[in-house]
Write a protein that holds these residues in place. Structure first.
Motif, mmCIF file in Angstrom:
data_model
loop_
_atom_site.group_PDB
_atom_site.id
_atom_site.type_symbol
_atom_site.label_atom_id
_atom_site.label_comp_id
_atom_site.label_asym_id
_atom_site.label_seq_id
_atom_site.Cartn_x
_atom_site.Cartn_y
_atom_site.Cartn_z
ATOM 1 N N LEU B 186 -14.131 27.476 5.000
ATOM 2 C CA LEU B 186 -15.132 27.281 3.944
ATOM 3 C C LEU B 186 -14.372 27.279 2.617
ATOM 4 O O LEU B 186 -13.699 28.260 2.289
ATOM 5 N N ASN B 187 -14.452 26.153 1.910
ATOM 6 C CA ASN B 187 -13.694 26.005 0.657
ATOM 7 C C ASN B 187 -14.594 26.291 -0.541
ATOM 8 O O ASN B 187 -15.632 25.653 -0.695
ATOM 9 N N LEU B 188 -14.185 27.216 -1.376
ATOM 10 C CA LEU B 188 -14.973 27.532 -2.569
ATOM 11 C C LEU B 188 -14.216 27.078 -3.815
ATOM 12 O O LEU B 188 -13.028 27.368 -3.966
ATOM 13 N N TYR B 189 -14.925 26.366 -4.672
ATOM 14 C CA TYR B 189 -14.321 25.856 -5.901
ATOM 15 C C TYR B 189 -15.062 26.429 -7.108
ATOM 16 O O TYR B 189 -16.296 26.465 -7.124
ATOM 17 N N PHE B 190 -14.299 26.834 -8.095
ATOM 18 C CA PHE B 190 -14.871 27.383 -9.329
ATOM 19 C C PHE B 190 -14.317 26.570 -10.491
ATOM 20 O O PHE B 190 -13.097 26.387 -10.580
ATOM 21 N N LEU B 191 -15.198 26.085 -11.341
ATOM 22 C CA LEU B 191 -14.732 25.244 -12.452
ATOM 23 C C LEU B 191 -15.328 25.685 -13.777
ATOM 24 O O LEU B 191 -16.461 26.190 -13.824
ATOM 25 N N ASP B 192 -14.566 25.482 -14.814
ATOM 26 C CA ASP B 192 -15.038 25.770 -16.165
ATOM 27 C C ASP B 192 -15.720 24.518 -16.708
ATOM 28 O O ASP B 192 -15.043 23.541 -17.043
ATOM 29 N N SER B 193 -17.047 24.555 -16.795
ATOM 30 C CA SER B 193 -17.770 23.385 -17.311
ATOM 31 C C SER B 193 -17.831 23.390 -18.844
ATOM 32 O O SER B 193 -18.546 22.588 -19.433
ATOM 33 N N GLY B 194 -17.079 24.276 -19.463
ATOM 34 C CA GLY B 194 -16.953 24.257 -20.918
ATOM 35 C C GLY B 194 -18.121 24.899 -21.641
ATOM 36 O O GLY B 194 -19.009 25.506 -21.030
ATOM 37 N N ASP B 195 -18.117 24.733 -22.956
ATOM 38 C CA ASP B 195 -19.239 25.263 -23.739
ATOM 39 C C ASP B 195 -19.927 24.109 -24.473
ATOM 40 O O ASP B 195 -20.973 23.647 -24.033
ATOM 41 N N TYR B 196 -19.299 23.643 -25.552
ATOM 42 C CA TYR B 196 -19.903 22.556 -26.322
ATOM 43 C C TYR B 196 -18.893 21.418 -26.471
ATOM 44 O O TYR B 196 -17.686 21.649 -26.420
ATOM 45 N N SER B 197 -19.416 20.236 -26.671
ATOM 46 C CA SER B 197 -18.556 19.076 -26.882
ATOM 47 C C SER B 197 -17.681 19.300 -28.107
ATOM 48 O O SER B 197 -18.145 19.801 -29.134
ATOM 49 N N THR B 198 -16.420 18.935 -28.000
ATOM 50 C CA THR B 198 -15.531 18.977 -29.165
ATOM 51 C C THR B 198 -15.269 17.557 -29.680
ATOM 52 O O THR B 198 -14.433 17.351 -30.554
ATOM 53 N N VAL B 199 -15.968 16.597 -29.098
ATOM 54 C CA VAL B 199 -15.812 15.198 -29.512
ATOM 55 C C VAL B 199 -16.929 14.879 -30.512
ATOM 56 O O VAL B 199 -18.108 14.938 -30.156
ATOM 57 N N PRO B 200 -16.572 14.583 -31.754
ATOM 58 C CA PRO B 200 -17.612 14.392 -32.780
ATOM 59 C C PRO B 200 -18.691 13.382 -32.381
ATOM 60 O O PRO B 200 -19.866 13.574 -32.695
ATOM 61 N N ALA B 201 -18.301 12.327 -31.669
ATOM 62 C CA ALA B 201 -19.277 11.278 -31.324
ATOM 63 C C ALA B 201 -20.225 11.697 -30.199
ATOM 64 O O ALA B 201 -21.193 10.995 -29.926
ATOM 65 N N ILE B 202 -19.926 12.802 -29.547
ATOM 66 C CA ILE B 202 -20.767 13.240 -28.423
ATOM 67 C C ILE B 202 -21.380 14.596 -28.748
ATOM 68 O O ILE B 202 -20.671 15.593 -28.852
ATOM 69 N N PRO B 203 -22.705 14.641 -28.899
ATOM 70 C CA PRO B 203 -23.340 15.927 -29.187
ATOM 71 C C PRO B 203 -23.550 16.733 -27.900
ATOM 72 O O PRO B 203 -23.437 16.194 -26.800
ATOM 73 N N GLY B 204 -23.865 17.996 -28.064
ATOM 74 C CA GLY B 204 -24.337 18.790 -26.926
ATOM 75 C C GLY B 204 -23.274 19.566 -26.165
ATOM 76 O O GLY B 204 -22.219 19.913 -26.704
ATOM 77 N N TYR B 205 -23.582 19.821 -24.923
ATOM 78 C CA TYR B 205 -22.770 20.703 -24.086
ATOM 79 C C TYR B 205 -21.473 20.063 -23.605
ATOM 80 O O TYR B 205 -21.310 18.839 -23.644
#
Lengths: 372, 372
Positions: B186-205
């Motif tokens: 059984l393979n378990l994967y954990f990922l950091d989905s980040g917090d907020y966009s750091t790209v000015p052209a992209i708003p949000g998470y």
């Protein structure tokens, strides 16, 4: 001087000579023209070349049928090269139509012949039809990279794991002898957008994979650390984001009869997000949908089609085969020297008597408020 | 025996001993229980822990307000651990609510205390609120990986470039002494989905980046070369594909008042495509939207929420805080030994007097036609 020292000196000298030959080789290093301060790219999308004179045209007017073959495609390239004198020719896939090809090497040699004989540097990515004969995608690219005057690469040097064949980047340096003569002021990226999905749960066309996106993102970051140059990306299959427009928001046409009229992969693999995140690419150029030739802008990136070029490719009788030209122009400084890229424009030419220019438009300007 | 040989032998012996200690360490190596043939995971989403007793609850009934604090969150975890006796506890982000936290280390220590004192292995990914106090995401993960009994990792060993902090995988081995006792089933994967966009052209998470997807894809491929084990992925922010369902196609509820009610990144970064392409992950578990607790299946992958757990997090008065349990069960062979994973099921428990079980459902079976 001892024998070992002599060997070392000879080695260093040979190495320097090698570098110097490469650096001064106009074919190897793309650079802006010092008279006009321009760099011009001719895009040839979907030639669908097969067996030359024996291969008939598709979707042409009844009066054209009798004398129309792959040679019409060849003649169109030759005329475009003559008219535009581009600094680079980019073939964006479905260069040959594998299914109808007797000998893929002969087909490629014939398809790219006008570029080879022009002495102009040229670059290739693969489409979804190129490998439909006896050569694999790897085999196709291996043949291409050995041809004369091409800057195509099998895959990026030093990258161990990458999906597909024909992922690479080219730097366009500033004018010879200028302060930007030894650095990229226009970044060109070429990616293999694959052919068909190999994942049973996902039908349809291929897509740009995480390995390729990671390579792109790392390459873009490294280039931008040296210089804030704009970039252009070339590949075959449109991104799902090409569906974001309607006739009020694009320049050109969307005549593909399919539903949807954009034949991207059936899934979103995130490359548009990766492009926006990277920040340097200002325009993407694809082929694949021969009857779409528009450019639309989304989140600061122009998503452009070239429109179908080849006569053995499906098309629309009476609707001219066409080609896209991109011109990047440098800023002229007050002392007369050339600066950074000031703007990037594009237009198409139709394969009619006059190679009529249509849809001339500015894709990007260094200063957003610049007026046209 | 020469001195060098002796050193080599001593080195080999020490190394073997080290491996043996690690392999026999129940905390370090996750494995299926040999009595039940099960592996059980408790997911705790969005604790939003702040300063313990001093931190009041949000969105509870008027009669609950006076005596409700972060300690209610602690008590709920303790009861869940007691009731379920899981083999692994996974905290899927917004573990602490940075904005209201006086001391992030103290908040984390208090938030994870029930896991630490249970002696059960536990794993953490970060949400978008964890770093909103004085510690960076890197600082938070560095503290977490040093805590007792955690299997959390700062980032995968041997990977030079990866976005975020808290990307790692865990292998769950077969029962001790069995033929699968030394490999992942059984393979378990954990990922950091980040917090907020750091790209000015992209708003949000934020979103899962190409570097993380490349690592995931390579890791999945390596694991699957050894064994065709199913996998589960845990992170914080839902993928855009969570919007693919309606009440006829999911189990649970979608009560978030937002439009859309799924707070994914505003762009698609392709991780769902990467998951489908990799093939082993059968279910994804996120938090972030406290009032969504559904599981819906798309292209063979279950996209699941846990529902909000924490009392200082926004919620809905009268709608119980909740937690998701996942149980993977092994096939029992005719000779009585355990085989591969036969099915994976899930249910939630509500924080009421009985820890009521709801929405019991099978997520995946080894044999697609298996009936329930």
């Amino acid at each position: 001087m001892g024998r070992l020292s002599m060997i070392i000196v000879v080695f260093i000298c040979s190495f320097s000579l090698l570098i110097s030959v490469n650096a001064s080789d106009g074919i190897r290093q793309l650079r802006f023209d010092k008279n006009k301060g321009e760099f011009k790219i001719l895009q040839v999308a979907d030639m669908h070349y097969a067996n030359g004179k024996k291969t008939k045209c598709r979707d042409v007017l009844p009066k054209q049928v009798a004398h129309c073959s792959d040679l019409n495609t060849t003649y169109f390239i030759e005329r475009m090269i003559q008219a535009e004198k581009p600094d680079l020719i980019v073939f964006t896939g479905d260069n040959i139509y594998g299914t109808d090809t007797t000998d893929p090497v002969a087909s490629m040699n014939a398809a790219f012949a006008p570029a080879v004989s022009s002495n102009i540097p040229w670059a290739v990515v693969l489409g979804n039809h190129d490998q439909e004969s006896t050569l694999s995608r790897e085999g196709l690219m291996k043949h291409i990279v050995g041809m004369n005057h091409t800057l195509s690469q099998l895959n990026p040097f030093g990258v161990d794991v990458i999906d597909g064949f024909g992922n690479y980047n080219l730097e366009v340096h500033g004018t010879e002898g200028s302060s930007s003569g030894n650095k990229s002021i226009l970044n060109l990226y070429f990616l293999d957008s694959g052919d068909y999905s190999t994942v049973p749960a996902i039908p349809g066309y291929g897509w740009i994979k995480p390995s390729q996106q990671f390579w792109f993102q790392q390459t873009s970051m490294k280039l931008q650390r040296k210089s804030k140059a704009p970039g252009l990306a070339y590949f075959h299959i449109p991104l799902p984001e090409y569906s974001s427009f309607d006739s009020s928001s694009y320049t050109g046409v969307e005549l593909e009869p399919g539903n949807p009229p954009i034949s991207s992969a059936s899934v979103n693999s995130g490359f548009f997000t990766t492009l926006v995140g990277a920040g340097d690419v200002k325009a993407v150029f694809v082929g694949h949908d021969h009857l779409n030739d528009f450019c639309g802008e989304l989140t600061g990136i122009n998503l452009c089609y070239a429109g179908g070029f080849g006569y053995h490719a499906y098309g629309k009788a009476g609707w001219s085969r066409r080609s896209r030209v991109v011109v990047a122009s440098l800023e002229k400084k007050s002392n007369g020297s050339w600066g950074a890229v000031e703007f990037i424009k594009t237009y198409k030419r139709l394969d009619d008597g006059n190679l009529t220019v249509i849809d001339d438009q500015v894709l990007w300007t260094k200063t957003p408020s610049m007026k046209w």
